[in-house]
Scaffold this motif. Sequence first.
Motif, PDB file in Angstrom:
ATOM      1  N   THR A  26       0.810  -1.219   0.000  1.00 43.09           N
ATOM      2  CA  THR A  26       0.000   0.000   0.000  1.00 43.09           C
ATOM      3  C   THR A  26       0.844   1.269   0.000  1.00 43.09           C
ATOM      4  N   GLY A  27       2.176   1.124   0.038  1.00 42.90           N
ATOM      5  CA  GLY A  27       3.038   2.303   0.060  1.00 42.90           C
ATOM      6  C   GLY A  27       2.891   3.111   1.332  1.00 42.90           C
ATOM      7  N   SER A  28       2.637   2.439   2.453  1.00 41.89           N
ATOM      8  CA  SER A  28       2.400   3.128   3.724  1.00 41.89           C
ATOM      9  C   SER A  28       3.642   3.900   4.187  1.00 41.89           C
ATOM     10  N   ASN A  29       3.378   5.012   4.853  1.00 42.14           N
ATOM     11  CA  ASN A  29       4.477   5.792   5.425  1.00 42.14           C
ATOM     12  C   ASN A  29       5.211   5.037   6.525  1.00 42.14           C
ATOM     13  N   TYR A  30       4.544   4.018   7.082  1.00 45.46           N
ATOM     14  CA  TYR A  30       5.178   3.231   8.139  1.00 45.46           C
ATOM     15  C   TYR A  30       6.317   2.352   7.618  1.00 45.46           C
ATOM     16  N   MET A  31       6.477   2.277   6.285  1.00 46.60           N
ATOM     17  CA  MET A  31       7.588   1.497   5.731  1.00 46.60           C
ATOM     18  C   MET A  31       8.932   2.016   6.204  1.00 46.60           C
ATOM     19  N   SER A  32       8.974   3.304   6.546  1.00 44.33           N
ATOM     20  CA  SER A  32      10.246   3.879   7.015  1.00 44.33           C
ATOM     21  C   SER A  32      10.712   3.240   8.313  1.00 44.33           C
ATOM     22  N   THR A  33       9.760   2.653   9.074  1.00 44.47           N
ATOM     23  CA  THR A  33      10.144   2.021  10.339  1.00 44.47           C
ATOM     24  C   THR A  33      10.814   0.671  10.122  1.00 44.47           C
ATOM     25  N   PHE A  34      10.793   0.179   8.882  1.00 49.11           N
ATOM     26  CA  PHE A  34      11.443  -1.092   8.571  1.00 49.11           C
ATOM     27  C   PHE A  34      12.811  -0.888   7.925  1.00 49.11           C
ATOM     28  N   LYS A  35      13.249   0.352   7.797  1.00 48.44           N
ATOM     29  CA  LYS A  35      14.521   0.614   7.131  1.00 48.44           C
ATOM     30  C   LYS A  35      15.681   0.640   8.122  1.00 48.44           C
ATOM     31  N   LYS A  36      16.829   0.245   7.614  1.00 50.28           N
ATOM     32  CA  LYS A  36      18.089   0.260   8.357  1.00 50.28           C
ATOM     33  C   LYS A  36      17.931  -0.444   9.703  1.00 50.28           C
ATOM     34  N   GLY A  37      18.434   0.175  10.763  1.00 49.21           N
ATOM     35  CA  GLY A  37      18.467  -0.500  12.061  1.00 49.21           C
ATOM     36  C   GLY A  37      17.117  -0.620  12.732  1.00 49.21           C
ATOM     37  N   ARG A  38      16.138   0.181  12.277  1.00 50.43           N
ATOM     38  CA  ARG A  38      14.845   0.176  12.948  1.00 50.43           C
ATOM     39  C   ARG A  38      14.058  -1.111  12.735  1.00 50.43           C
ATOM     40  N   ILE A  39      14.408  -1.867  11.709  1.00 48.94           N
ATOM     41  CA  ILE A  39      13.709  -3.130  11.465  1.00 48.94           C
ATOM     42  C   ILE A  39      13.893  -4.106  12.625  1.00 48.94           C
ATOM     43  N   PHE A  40      14.998  -3.960  13.353  1.00 50.33           N
ATOM     44  CA  PHE A  40      15.278  -4.883  14.454  1.00 50.33           C
ATOM     45  C   PHE A  40      14.331  -4.670  15.634  1.00 50.33           C
ATOM     46  N   LYS A  78      -6.161  -7.317   2.834  1.00 53.58           N
ATOM     47  CA  LYS A  78      -5.798  -6.023   2.253  1.00 53.58           C
ATOM     48  C   LYS A  78      -4.738  -6.178   1.167  1.00 53.58           C
ATOM     49  N   CYS A  79      -3.711  -7.002   1.446  1.00 49.99           N
ATOM     50  CA  CYS A  79      -2.645  -7.242   0.460  1.00 49.99           C
ATOM     51  C   CYS A  79      -3.201  -7.888  -0.795  1.00 49.99           C
ATOM     52  N   TYR A  80      -4.046  -8.888  -0.613  1.00 53.58           N
ATOM     53  CA  TYR A  80      -4.608  -9.613  -1.760  1.00 53.58           C
ATOM     54  C   TYR A  80      -5.400  -8.671  -2.661  1.00 53.58           C
ATOM     55  N   LEU A  81      -6.244  -7.849  -2.054  1.00 56.11           N
ATOM     56  CA  LEU A  81      -7.064  -6.924  -2.839  1.00 56.11           C
ATOM     57  C   LEU A  81      -6.192  -5.900  -3.562  1.00 56.11           C
ATOM     58  N   TYR A  82      -5.178  -5.407  -2.865  1.00 50.48           N
ATOM     59  CA  TYR A  82      -4.321  -4.377  -3.461  1.00 50.48           C
ATOM     60  C   TYR A  82      -3.469  -4.957  -4.586  1.00 50.48           C
ATOM     61  N   ILE A  83      -2.880  -6.134  -4.353  1.00 50.68           N
ATOM     62  CA  ILE A  83      -2.019  -6.744  -5.373  1.00 50.68           C
ATOM     63  C   ILE A  83      -2.831  -7.117  -6.600  1.00 50.68           C
TER      64      ILE A  83
END
Length: 321
Positions: A118-132, A224-229
């Motif tokens: 969905t291109g959510s803004n929360y994707m930034s929380t999975f980048k670099k060290g924050r994914i841990f 949600k993923c199924y419908l969007y994809i």
Amino acid sequence: MNWNSFVDFIQKIAAGTSIFMNCILTILILFKSPKQLGSYKYLMIYIVWFEILYSILDVIITPIMFSHESIVMVIVFKKYSPIPHQVLLILIAAYGACFGISMGIFGLHFIYRYFVSTGSNYMSTFKKGRIFYWMLIPIIYGLIWGSVCFFLLGPSEEINHIVANKLMLTFGWEIHDISYLGPYFYQIQPDGSYKIGWNSVVGVVIAWTILFSSLVAIIYCGIKCYLYINSMINITNSSVSKNLRNLQAQLFYALVTQTAIPVILMHIPLSIVILFSFLDKDLGTLSGITSITISLFPALDPLPTMFIIKNYRTTIFGKII
């Protein structure tokens, strides 16, 4: 070959297969992943190594599940084991914690795929060290589940008294030859009343609340993923490249299949055993089938990722040919 020897044999074969398959998948993820995969490959590595560690634990303690009346036991035969009894109890609790970790991991994967799709803004929380930080969620699930097993579902003299004869008749084991954890729901008294094992009831409620929270995340994000994809695939003029759309679909379908495996092999069989025990129905050695299906989970779980993701599939078949 008696029943417990057969279960032990299957567990060892499954563990060896799991370690081999997950090592192959690790190599594929590290060296053959599409560039668009991004941080997702860290989550994939996370589940791969969880399954390897789970298989190693399964071989170390070789547990067998057994139910009698309203008691469910995860048993480890300790008579010839060099591992002290108290350490075995901790390892059995860790084995139970794997249920919580597995559901936490798959819930986390679906949340990630939902954010990506969905291109959510929360994707930034999975980048670099924050994914841990996200990766701590399954560990917390596991710690809660393992603590419930160790502190609320521990052995007792009452359980020893109830199951001692049954264990001798079924396995030829004395009660002091084993270590075990498991719920004891209630005992019917001579006057027809019930003595409730409240520790077990509370423990199972806590454990299955954790399970339910993960299932809610999986179902909600999955739909949600199924419908969007589906909508993204059907839009031929989309600004998203065809390769990226195909990759997103491959990852989603691999994740759905990969999640179905532990649900079918781990959670449904365990739920059936617990339900029968709650109804005071004796499954006896039939509950040991659950020990077999659980051990098969990490051996089969890598297969959807290896064969659905195109880059991995072509690498495998290219090597075979």
